[in-house]
Design a protein around this motif. Sequence first.
Motif, PDB file in Angstrom:
ATOM      1  N   THR A 162       2.709 -11.333  -1.842  1.00 44.06           N
ATOM      2  CA  THR A 162       2.411 -11.349  -4.000  1.00 44.06           C
ATOM      3  C   THR A 162       2.113  -9.499  -3.739  1.00 44.06           C
ATOM      4  O   THR A 162       0.989  -9.701  -3.288  1.00 44.06           O
ATOM      5  N   LEU A 163       2.588  -8.586  -3.958  1.00 45.26           N
ATOM      6  CA  LEU A 163       2.477  -7.077  -3.900  1.00 45.26           C
ATOM      7  C   LEU A 163       2.957  -6.689  -5.770  1.00 45.26           C
ATOM      8  O   LEU A 163       3.492  -6.105  -6.120  1.00 45.26           O
ATOM      9  N   ASP A 164       1.413  -6.273  -6.558  1.00 41.69           N
ATOM     10  CA  ASP A 164       1.892  -5.771  -7.217  1.00 41.69           C
ATOM     11  C   ASP A 164       2.327  -3.762  -6.780  1.00 41.69           C
ATOM     12  O   ASP A 164       1.802  -3.542  -6.034  1.00 41.69           O
ATOM     13  N   TYR A 165       3.104  -3.465  -7.085  1.00 38.40           N
ATOM     14  CA  TYR A 165       3.462  -2.233  -7.015  1.00 38.40           C
ATOM     15  C   TYR A 165       3.151  -1.211  -7.170  1.00 38.40           C
ATOM     16  O   TYR A 165       2.765  -0.206  -6.086  1.00 38.40           O
ATOM     17  N   ASN A 166       2.582  -1.090  -8.350  1.00 35.97           N
ATOM     18  CA  ASN A 166       1.744  -0.072  -9.020  1.00 35.97           C
ATOM     19  C   ASN A 166       0.055   0.107  -8.606  1.00 35.97           C
ATOM     20  O   ASN A 166      -0.338  -0.852  -9.034  1.00 35.97           O
ATOM     21  N   LEU A 167      -0.063   0.127  -7.564  1.00 38.54           N
ATOM     22  CA  LEU A 167      -1.883   0.628  -6.846  1.00 38.54           C
ATOM     23  C   LEU A 167      -2.756   2.019  -7.154  1.00 38.54           C
ATOM     24  O   LEU A 167      -3.094   1.942  -6.074  1.00 38.54           O
ATOM     25  N   GLY A 168      -2.134   1.507  -8.627  1.00 34.60           N
ATOM     26  CA  GLY A 168      -3.515   2.879  -9.089  1.00 34.60           C
ATOM     27  C   GLY A 168      -2.058   4.258  -8.424  1.00 34.60           C
ATOM     28  O   GLY A 168      -1.434   4.720  -8.572  1.00 34.60           O
ATOM     29  N   ILE A 209      -2.490 -11.800  -1.026  1.00 33.82           N
ATOM     30  CA  ILE A 209      -2.347 -11.311  -2.921  1.00 33.82           C
ATOM     31  C   ILE A 209      -2.703 -10.385  -2.478  1.00 33.82           C
ATOM     32  O   ILE A 209      -3.789  -9.552  -1.717  1.00 33.82           O
ATOM     33  N   VAL A 210      -1.694  -9.261  -2.711  1.00 31.68           N
ATOM     34  CA  VAL A 210      -2.218  -7.483  -3.233  1.00 31.68           C
ATOM     35  C   VAL A 210      -1.808  -7.408  -4.548  1.00 31.68           C
ATOM     36  O   VAL A 210      -0.990  -7.366  -5.301  1.00 31.68           O
ATOM     37  N   GLU A 211      -3.211  -7.151  -5.322  1.00 36.45           N
ATOM     38  CA  GLU A 211      -3.383  -6.673  -6.729  1.00 36.45           C
ATOM     39  C   GLU A 211      -3.847  -6.058  -6.995  1.00 36.45           C
ATOM     40  O   GLU A 211      -5.995  -6.156  -6.625  1.00 36.45           O
ATOM     41  N   ASP A 212      -4.225  -4.809  -7.825  1.00 37.94           N
ATOM     42  CA  ASP A 212      -5.653  -3.809  -7.857  1.00 37.94           C
ATOM     43  C   ASP A 212      -5.982  -3.718  -8.812  1.00 37.94           C
ATOM     44  O   ASP A 212      -7.514  -3.714  -9.814  1.00 37.94           O
ATOM     45  N   ASP A 213      -5.587  -5.615 -10.184  1.00 38.12           N
ATOM     46  CA  ASP A 213      -6.562  -5.863 -11.102  1.00 38.12           C
ATOM     47  C   ASP A 213      -7.403  -7.614 -11.169  1.00 38.12           C
ATOM     48  O   ASP A 213      -6.786  -7.924 -10.247  1.00 38.12           O
ATOM     49  N   PRO A 214      -9.217  -6.820 -10.508  1.00 46.07           N
ATOM     50  CA  PRO A 214      -9.726  -7.812 -10.590  1.00 46.07           C
ATOM     51  C   PRO A 214      -9.157  -9.190 -11.088  1.00 46.07           C
ATOM     52  O   PRO A 214      -8.964 -10.778 -10.113  1.00 46.07           O
ATOM     53  N   LEU A 215      -9.024  -9.559 -12.562  1.00 53.62           N
ATOM     54  CA  LEU A 215      -8.794 -10.372 -13.489  1.00 53.62           C
ATOM     55  C   LEU A 215      -7.225 -11.240 -12.400  1.00 53.62           C
ATOM     56  O   LEU A 215      -6.986 -12.545 -12.670  1.00 53.62           O
ATOM     57  N   ILE A 216      -7.073 -10.464 -12.755  1.00 49.57           N
ATOM     58  CA  ILE A 216      -5.114 -11.071 -11.886  1.00 49.57           C
ATOM     59  C   ILE A 216      -5.216 -11.456 -10.887  1.00 49.57           C
ATOM     60  O   ILE A 216      -4.481 -12.407 -10.733  1.00 49.57           O
ATOM     61  N   ALA A 217      -5.887 -11.198  -9.719  1.00 50.04           N
ATOM     62  CA  ALA A 217      -6.138 -11.125  -8.263  1.00 50.04           C
ATOM     63  C   ALA A 217      -7.408 -12.425  -8.260  1.00 50.04           C
ATOM     64  O   ALA A 217      -6.481 -13.333  -7.727  1.00 50.04           O
ATOM     65  N   MET A 218      -7.954 -12.866  -9.175  1.00 51.93           N
ATOM     66  CA  MET A 218      -8.690 -14.111  -9.369  1.00 51.93           C
ATOM     67  C   MET A 218      -7.946 -14.864  -9.628  1.00 51.93           C
ATOM     68  O   MET A 218      -7.929 -15.878  -9.313  1.00 51.93           O
TER      69      MET A 218
END
Length: 112
Positions: free
Chosen positions: A52-58, A7-16
Amino acid sequence: MSKSVLIVEDDPLIAMDMEDFFESKNYDILGPAFNVADALNLLKDNQPDCATLDYNLGKETSVPIADILYNSNVPFVFVTGRMAEIKRENDLPSAPVLTKPVHYTEILAHFD
């Protein structure tokens, strides 16, 4: 034997939330990674069954991670809140792209 998901996600709540969902489906979790460096570090010692990869990581994108997964034949999906940011010709044109908010079962459908 359970599968593993990166899991690659820069929003901690979505990641959890994603982590909880995949654990409920008996996946082992790698991460979550909040940036490219964290994900690449995880991939040094682990090969997930899917990702699963969040495309935009900041200030960066997850494309370097996608390249490694693609070359390792690991299925993955991009998840993004801003579809227009993905340059399909450069960012692995065959990769599935899902738009946030996404139902996690949509992600799972690409892995099962």
